[in-house]
Design a protein around this motif. Structure first.
Motif, mmCIF file in Angstrom:
data_model
loop_
_atom_site.group_PDB
_atom_site.id
_atom_site.type_symbol
_atom_site.label_atom_id
_atom_site.label_comp_id
_atom_site.label_asym_id
_atom_site.label_seq_id
_atom_site.Cartn_x
_atom_site.Cartn_y
_atom_site.Cartn_z
ATOM 1 N N SER A 222 48.096 18.056 33.273
ATOM 2 C CA SER A 222 47.346 17.142 32.164
ATOM 3 C C SER A 222 46.059 17.840 31.747
ATOM 4 N N ALA A 223 45.282 18.282 32.669
ATOM 5 C CA ALA A 223 43.886 18.946 32.277
ATOM 6 C C ALA A 223 43.978 19.991 31.342
ATOM 7 N N ALA A 224 45.142 20.711 31.607
ATOM 8 C CA ALA A 224 45.033 21.835 30.566
ATOM 9 C C ALA A 224 45.405 21.404 29.230
ATOM 10 N N ARG A 225 46.292 20.448 29.297
ATOM 11 C CA ARG A 225 46.806 19.819 27.899
ATOM 12 C C ARG A 225 45.687 19.337 27.269
ATOM 13 N N LEU A 226 45.184 18.542 27.973
ATOM 14 C CA LEU A 226 43.910 17.789 27.271
ATOM 15 C C LEU A 226 42.933 18.542 26.745
ATOM 16 N N ALA A 227 42.680 19.429 27.574
ATOM 17 C CA ALA A 227 41.563 20.646 26.803
ATOM 18 C C ALA A 227 41.933 21.157 25.703
ATOM 19 N N VAL A 228 43.248 21.225 25.306
ATOM 20 C CA VAL A 228 43.790 21.971 23.758
ATOM 21 C C VAL A 228 43.287 20.696 22.954
ATOM 22 N N LEU A 260 39.762 19.226 34.459
ATOM 23 C CA LEU A 260 39.338 19.345 32.861
ATOM 24 C C LEU A 260 38.255 20.350 32.777
ATOM 25 N N ALA A 261 37.207 20.373 33.474
ATOM 26 C CA ALA A 261 36.196 21.279 33.284
ATOM 27 C C ALA A 261 36.800 22.827 33.479
ATOM 28 N N ALA A 262 37.328 22.917 34.410
ATOM 29 C CA ALA A 262 38.123 24.495 34.415
ATOM 30 C C ALA A 262 38.760 24.761 33.397
ATOM 31 N N PHE A 327 32.394 17.464 24.641
ATOM 32 C CA PHE A 327 31.716 16.753 25.489
ATOM 33 C C PHE A 327 32.778 15.311 25.816
ATOM 34 N N VAL A 328 33.262 15.405 27.096
ATOM 35 C CA VAL A 328 34.211 14.419 27.554
ATOM 36 C C VAL A 328 33.657 13.478 28.615
ATOM 37 N N ARG A 329 34.111 12.304 28.690
ATOM 38 C CA ARG A 329 33.756 11.591 29.702
ATOM 39 C C ARG A 329 35.274 11.217 30.531
ATOM 40 N N VAL A 330 35.106 11.097 31.804
ATOM 41 C CA VAL A 330 36.313 10.736 32.568
ATOM 42 C C VAL A 330 36.062 9.650 33.387
#
Lengths: 401, 372
Positions: A222-228, A260-262, A327-330
């Motif tokens: 999910s992190a890899a996809r959200l990063a896109v 997500l940072a990575a 800039f993303v907040r989790v």
């Protein structure tokens, strides 16, 4: 361009409307379809020129622009066939708009600029387009490609590069039968106040997008996809998620923030972030310092910082300012009900919802609860089809209404 | 309640002594550099120890009293953090007053907690007098305030500032002209007419948005005033959500046109709730020099590259960071939300052009984040 030049353009467009109206809708669709086929072909001359010329004014990196266009401007979703489908759904055969349409473009993303200028042509209305300050390229290339690929429409679209402080010229621009505007609330309000009583306004205000990570979703994937979704267009699009709510406890949210940072660092290698103005850089620095300070004070906030991106793992579900530019907040959130409560202040300002985990029905319900007009899986927010009802407004039906 | 911390009491006494020195405001900042540095470092050590979140924040950046030797190295806190954190360097039971940032009832508002108003008042008076009333002793001046009184807005630092100026005396008269949340336009006009009759100068001071409302009313009534010789305007703050938005130059032009004032009689004050000191346009104090903001010697301004925090060359745009010795009870180093540039041993604040287009169609979430 001064007032006289605007009026001259308008006179030319009004004269061209007769020719446009003489074309049956099938012919107009065919002509616009040829233009869309070229724009949705990554190897076409117009796409090559767009990629070469756009970054200099928009400030986006070439790689990011290429990736955004590849995701968003695909033949299957944006070509002739897609246009035919849209017309079949939204425009009766007899649909024909009277008068000229003024389009006041906003932002740097080419797709809405393209569509806002082409939709009136499909319905028989010539277009006078004022480019956005940071995207002079897309409207110019569009006019050129219409002239080349759809010469029967060539006289029906023109550019009015009017200074925004030239009140007389702006007023002349707004003397048309309808106006399409993309901009912030202040801009839309100011334009609305200047329109004549009979002028129709189709307004697309600025919005944001959010993400929901369900309890059963895989964090890494999910992190890899959200990063896109985040990195594409440098978070400047209304379909760019500014925050992700993670179902579960703070520990799970922190783990997702780390992933997500990575992932954002990995995206930076592929699609580097573009230009950031001083004001935005100052806001990013300020929000980073604020997160650092809250982390020191409360111990529940975690800050991940790269050279071009920021991820803040928050301790609660309350939305906080987002300075954009990756800039993303989790946020952790225990239940859907708690999320709906937290989203209270954002309701009505949300364009899209990305979701991972849970069912499609859940996602649709979530999107509806915040008034989002688009709901997709993670990684697909930035692929809206031609017929996406931006702000709930049909591409053609909003003009016909 | 126990007495103040002895270190803090000593720092307060030294800062107060400086603020109260005759002609302290006129000192060349370069000549007071060593004095400022010494006090700023002592205050940093105190705030590092007595404001635990700040101490940990600095520690996290590797900045501690043992390795910070220059006031420029003191880590600043962003103004936004005053909305969520109690950034005090004294125990909660010693709070005597709180100033809050403006906002609606549902908005999160920043709070400056104070255990004394003495430094705040000692800083504001010489600065206000030097920049708004430098000729106070030469002529009678009436001060009318386009802002609410302290009774109506007890948590407004601006109202407290004007109240302090009015209480300090030396004026021919004065008072507040925003009553029950509304500008008393007729009352204000009566005061102006009285000044015109006596020929006494009048200083009109207040919030920028109050001046916009007044200008709109003057336009609606087609009124103009020729203010008496020596009159002036001081305006401060932003507009957003309170009135239509004007560029600073537009506001000054409109004021000059309606009130018959030359540009050098219109002063902008740059201040914020989170700071004990204020900064004013130089034009009344130094009328022959270019307009820029001047800092009192006990406050220093840096303009930095936002990402690195490094100072930018004079004339280049960067983020405004202020170190203010009057902030002994909270945090002295503040990272503002404004851009600016250093010019002529002063600085300019660069506001965002209200008509500027955004690059995207996304919106920064703070625009609609009313509720916490």
């Amino acid at each position: 361009m001064n007032t006289a030049a605007v009026r001259e353009h308008l006179a030319g467009l009004q004269a061209a409307q007769k020719t446009l109206h003489e074309l049956p809708i099938e012919a107009r669709v065919s002509a616009v379809g040829r233009v869309l086929d070229a724009w949705s072909d990554a190897g076409s001359p117009v796409r090559v020129r767009l990629l070469a010329e756009h970054p200099a004014t928009s400030g986006l990196s070439t790689e990011n622009l290429a990736a955004g266009l590849e995701l968003g401007l695909r033949r299957d979703g944006w070509g002739h066939a897609a246009l035919e489908g849209l017309v079949e759904r939204e425009a009766p055969k007899s649909a024909r708009l009277a008068g000229v349409t003024t389009v006041l473009h906003g932002g740097v993303i080419p797709m809405p600029t393209l569509l806002d200028a082409l939709a009136p042509l499909v319905l028989g209305s010539p277009v006078l387009a004022k480019p956005a300050a940071r995207d002079l390229v897309t409207p110019r290339l569009l006019v050129e490609s219409v002239a080349e690929l759809a010469p029967e429409l060539g006289a029906c679209v023109a550019i009015a590069d009017v200074r925004r402080d030239d009140d007389a010229a702006i007023d002349a621009l707004l003397e048309t039968e309808r106006v399409i505007v993309t901009g912030g609330d202040d801009t839309v309000t100011a334009i609305r106040a200047r329109l004549g009583r009979d002028t129709k306004l189709v307004a697309h205000g600025h919005k944001l997008s959010v993400a929901w990570l369900g309890a059963d979703a895989n964090l890494e994937v999910s992190a890899a996809r959200l990063a896109v979704d985040v990195a594409t267009w440098d978070q400047l699009g209304c379909l760019s998620p500014v925050a992700c709510w993670v179902e579960g406890d703070a520990e799970r949210a922190r783990a997702f923030a780390t992933s997500l940072a990575a992932a954002l660092e990995a995206r930076e290698q592929v699609t580097p972030r573009g230009e950031v103005e001083a004001a935005a850089a100052a806001r990013i620095a300020s929000e980073r310092s604020d997160a650092e300070l809250r982390s020191a004070a409360e111990g529940v906030v975690a800050l991940h910082v790269g050279s071009t991106w920021t991820v803040v793992a928050e301790g609660d579900a309350a939305p906080r300012p987002s300075p954009l530019h990756r800039f993303v907040r989790v946020h952790p959130v225990a239940t859907l009900a708690a999320w709906r409560t937290a989203m209270g202040s954002l309701r009505g300002h949300v364009a899209g919802l990305a979701h991972a985990g849970g069912s499609e029905a859940d996602a649709l319900e979530l999107a509806q609860s915040v008034g989002a007009s688009r709901a997709t899986a993670f990684g697909e927010l930035q692929t809206p089809p031609l017929d996406w009802a931006r702000d709930g407004l049909g591409v053609l039906s909003a003009l016909l209404a | 309640m126990s007495g103040p911390d002895p270190d803090r009491a000593q720092i307060d006494a030294r800062v107060l002594a400086w603020l109260r020195e005759p002609d302290a405001i006129d000192a060349d900042p370069a000549a007071t550099e060593a004095r400022f540095t010494e006090l700023a470092l002592a205050l940093f050590a105190h705030q590092f120890e007595h404001c635990p979140p700040y101490g940990r924040f600095c520690d996290g950046r590797g900045r501690t009293p043992t390795n910070v030797h220059d006031w420029r190295e003191i880590p600043p806190v962003p103004t936004g953090s005053f909305k969520e954190l109690d950034l005090r360097s004294f125990p909660a039971e010693r709070v005597v007053h709180a100033f809050r940032t403006s906002g609606t009832s549902t908005e999160r508002r920043g709070t400056l907690w104070l255990d004394t108003l003495e430094l705040y008042e000692a800083s504001l008076l010489p600065t206000f007098h030097a920049h708004v009333l430098p000729d106070l002793l030469e002529r009678p001046i009436t001060l009318r305030v386009l802002a609410p009184s302290v009774e109506e807005a007890p948590d407004s630092s601006l109202s407290h500032m004007f109240d302090t100026v009015l209480r300090a005396g030396g004026l021919a008269g004065g008072g507040f002209d925003v009553k029950q949340g509304r500008l008393d336009i007729d009352g204000l006009h009566r005061h102006i007419e009285r000044a015109r009759e006596t020929g006494d100068a009048i200083a009109l001071c207040g919030t920028s948005f109050a001046f916009v409302h007044w200008l709109d009313a003057l336009a609606a009534r087609n009124l103009r005033f020729g203010l008496p010789e020596g009159s002036r305007v001081m305006e401060t703050g932003g507009f957003k959500g309170r009135s239509r938005v004007l560029e600073r130059g537009e506001l000054h032009d409109a004021l000059g046109e309606r009130l018959g004032l030359p540009p050098e009689r219109i002063v902008n004050q740059y201040g914020m709730t989170e700071l004990g000191s204020q900064f004013y346009d130089s034009v009344l104090r130094r009328p022959r020099e270019p307009r820029r903001k001047l800092a009192p010697p006990w406050a220093r301004v840096r303009v930095v590259e936002p990402t690195t925090g490094e100072e930018v060359p004079d004339g280049d745009v960067g983020a405004v960071v202020i170190v203010d010795l009057a902030n002994t009870g909270s945090i002295q180093a503040i990272q503002t939300a404004d851009l600016g540039r250093q010019v002529d041993r002063g600085f300019e604040v660069i506001g965002r052009d209200p008509g500027a287009e955004a690059r995207g169609c996304s919106i920064a979430a703070d625009a609609m984040l009313g509720a916490p």
